[in-house]
Design an enzyme around this catalytic site. Sequence first.
Site, PDB file in Angstrom:
ATOM      1  N   ASN A 152     -23.826  14.522 -11.076  1.00  0.00           N
ATOM      2  CA  ASN A 152     -22.413  14.406 -10.729  1.00  0.00           C
ATOM      3  C   ASN A 152     -21.752  15.755 -10.941  1.00  0.00           C
ATOM      4  O   ASN A 152     -22.145  16.512 -11.830  1.00  0.00           O
ATOM      5  CB  ASN A 152     -21.758  13.363 -11.649  1.00  0.00           C
ATOM      6  CG  ASN A 152     -20.274  13.190 -11.367  1.00  0.00           C
ATOM      7  OD1 ASN A 152     -19.856  13.080 -10.203  1.00  0.00           O
ATOM      8  ND2 ASN A 152     -19.457  13.173 -12.412  1.00  0.00           N
ATOM      9  N   MET A 175     -15.996   7.842  -6.227  1.00  0.00           N
ATOM     10  CA  MET A 175     -15.027   7.292  -7.171  1.00  0.00           C
ATOM     11  C   MET A 175     -15.343   5.851  -7.595  1.00  0.00           C
ATOM     12  O   MET A 175     -14.435   5.080  -7.894  1.00  0.00           O
ATOM     13  CB  MET A 175     -13.612   7.370  -6.560  1.00  0.00           C
ATOM     14  CG  MET A 175     -13.173   8.783  -6.211  1.00  0.00           C
ATOM     15  SD  MET A 175     -13.316   9.955  -7.611  1.00  0.00           S
ATOM     16  CE  MET A 175     -11.859   9.477  -8.541  1.00  0.00           C
ATOM     17  N   ARG A 176     -16.614   5.505  -7.641  1.00  0.00           N
ATOM     18  CA  ARG A 176     -17.013   4.192  -8.161  1.00  0.00           C
ATOM     19  C   ARG A 176     -17.906   4.412  -9.379  1.00  0.00           C
ATOM     20  O   ARG A 176     -18.725   5.333  -9.385  1.00  0.00           O
ATOM     21  CB  ARG A 176     -17.801   3.381  -7.116  1.00  0.00           C
ATOM     22  CG  ARG A 176     -17.118   3.168  -5.792  1.00  0.00           C
ATOM     23  CD  ARG A 176     -15.816   2.455  -5.897  1.00  0.00           C
ATOM     24  NE  ARG A 176     -15.913   1.121  -6.490  1.00  0.00           N
ATOM     25  CZ  ARG A 176     -14.865   0.428  -6.932  1.00  0.00           C
ATOM     26  NH1 ARG A 176     -13.651   0.938  -6.866  1.00  0.00           N
ATOM     27  NH2 ARG A 176     -15.034  -0.768  -7.446  1.00  0.00           N
ATOM     28  N   GLY A 213     -14.462  15.378   0.831  1.00  0.00           N
ATOM     29  CA  GLY A 213     -15.829  15.845   1.048  1.00  0.00           C
ATOM     30  C   GLY A 213     -15.976  17.348   1.175  1.00  0.00           C
ATOM     31  O   GLY A 213     -16.889  17.821   1.858  1.00  0.00           O
ATOM     32  N   HIS A 215     -18.103  17.432 -11.940  1.00  0.00           N
ATOM     33  CA  HIS A 215     -16.849  17.020 -12.579  1.00  0.00           C
ATOM     34  C   HIS A 215     -15.977  18.255 -12.808  1.00  0.00           C
ATOM     35  O   HIS A 215     -16.463  19.274 -13.305  1.00  0.00           O
ATOM     36  CB  HIS A 215     -17.159  16.321 -13.914  1.00  0.00           C
ATOM     37  CG  HIS A 215     -15.935  15.802 -14.570  1.00  0.00           C
ATOM     38  ND1 HIS A 215     -15.323  14.628 -14.180  1.00  0.00           N
ATOM     39  CD2 HIS A 215     -15.172  16.308 -15.581  1.00  0.00           C
ATOM     40  CE1 HIS A 215     -14.249  14.431 -14.930  1.00  0.00           C
ATOM     41  NE2 HIS A 215     -14.131  15.433 -15.782  1.00  0.00           N
ATOM     42  N   ASN A 237     -17.003  19.282  -1.200  1.00  0.00           N
ATOM     43  CA  ASN A 237     -18.296  19.584  -1.837  1.00  0.00           C
ATOM     44  C   ASN A 237     -19.458  19.177  -0.938  1.00  0.00           C
ATOM     45  O   ASN A 237     -20.473  19.874  -0.870  1.00  0.00           O
ATOM     46  CB  ASN A 237     -18.402  18.905  -3.206  1.00  0.00           C
ATOM     47  CG  ASN A 237     -17.649  19.676  -4.259  1.00  0.00           C
ATOM     48  OD1 ASN A 237     -18.131  20.687  -4.735  1.00  0.00           O
ATOM     49  ND2 ASN A 237     -16.449  19.231  -4.581  1.00  0.00           N
TER      50      ASN A 237
HETATM   51  C1  GRF Z   1     -14.277  17.362  -6.958  1.00  0.00           C
HETATM   52  O1  GRF Z   1     -13.271  18.108  -7.580  1.00  0.00           O
HETATM   53  C2  GRF Z   1     -15.278  16.848  -7.956  1.00  0.00           C
HETATM   54  O2  GRF Z   1     -15.394  17.651  -9.078  1.00  0.00           O
HETATM   55  C3  GRF Z   1     -14.697  15.507  -8.341  1.00  0.00           C
HETATM   56  O3  GRF Z   1     -14.143  15.010  -7.157  1.00  0.00           O
HETATM   57  C4  GRF Z   1     -13.716  16.088  -6.333  1.00  0.00           C
HETATM   58  C5  GRF Z   1     -14.241  15.850  -4.946  1.00  0.00           C
HETATM   59  O4  GRF Z   1     -13.660  16.723  -4.031  1.00  0.00           O
HETATM   60  N1  GRF Z   1     -15.712  14.663  -8.921  1.00  0.00           N
HETATM   61  P1  GRF Z   1     -14.209  16.808  -2.523  1.00  0.00           P
HETATM   62  O5  GRF Z   1     -14.101  15.403  -1.918  1.00  0.00           O
HETATM   63  O6  GRF Z   1     -15.626  17.273  -2.581  1.00  0.00           O
HETATM   64  O7  GRF Z   1     -13.297  17.770  -1.853  1.00  0.00           O
END
Ligand code: GRF
Length: 191
Positions: free
Chosen positions: A108, A91-92, A13, A110, A15
């Site tokens: 999303n 991740m779903r 988490g 990525h 982000n």
């Molecule tokens: C990020 O690198 C995002 O691009 C990918 O999953 C990762 C999540 O990282 N979809 P975090 O849980 O926010 O540290």
Amino acid sequence: MTRRFAVFASGSGTNLQALIDAVDAGRIRGAMGLVLTNRPGSGAQTRAERHAIPLAVIDHTPFASRSAFDAALAEAVEAHDIDLIVLAGFMRILTPTFVQRYAGRIVNIHPSLLPAFKGKDAIGDALSAGVSETGVTVHFVNEDVDSGAIIAQQPIAIRSDDTRETLLERVHAVEHRLLPEVVDRLLQALS
Ligand code: GRF
């Protein structure tokens, strides 16, 4: 009118934390109305609890089908009056029914320059491919994984001595700036 967004996250988490910090600093003009995680005990859950953000923990494992799980997700979203859904390491794979219900209102992040390196290990795949550049993409979510319309992208150079850890650090730095900017812009466009 204050626009409200939800963050779906499965992992540590970071982000999510960048989004929380951006709301606190006024860089996102809007409110985080829900954090939803499918992993009990995830870092995302801890961060939501620490900041007293409304939290839904919906473990996918006991659900008999993807559609039953997605119906529970939609119920949580509806209960919190949400204008925009942000997938930040969720991740779903969402069903077409869910995606269509919120069309144009799910984004999303990525860790690649899409359409290059779709899928779960974009950073590892970029390193193994030996390319000199990767990056970060924020895109709308459609029925196909990592394929919706691109909203923002930023390239990142790959150095010859990069490891997964060093590259991940630079990817995160870009993500943590780019995602809050896009969320603010989208919430403003809804206003
Ligand atoms: C990020 O690198 C995002 O691009 C990918 O999953 C990762 C999540 O990282 N979809 P975090 O849980 O926010 O540290």
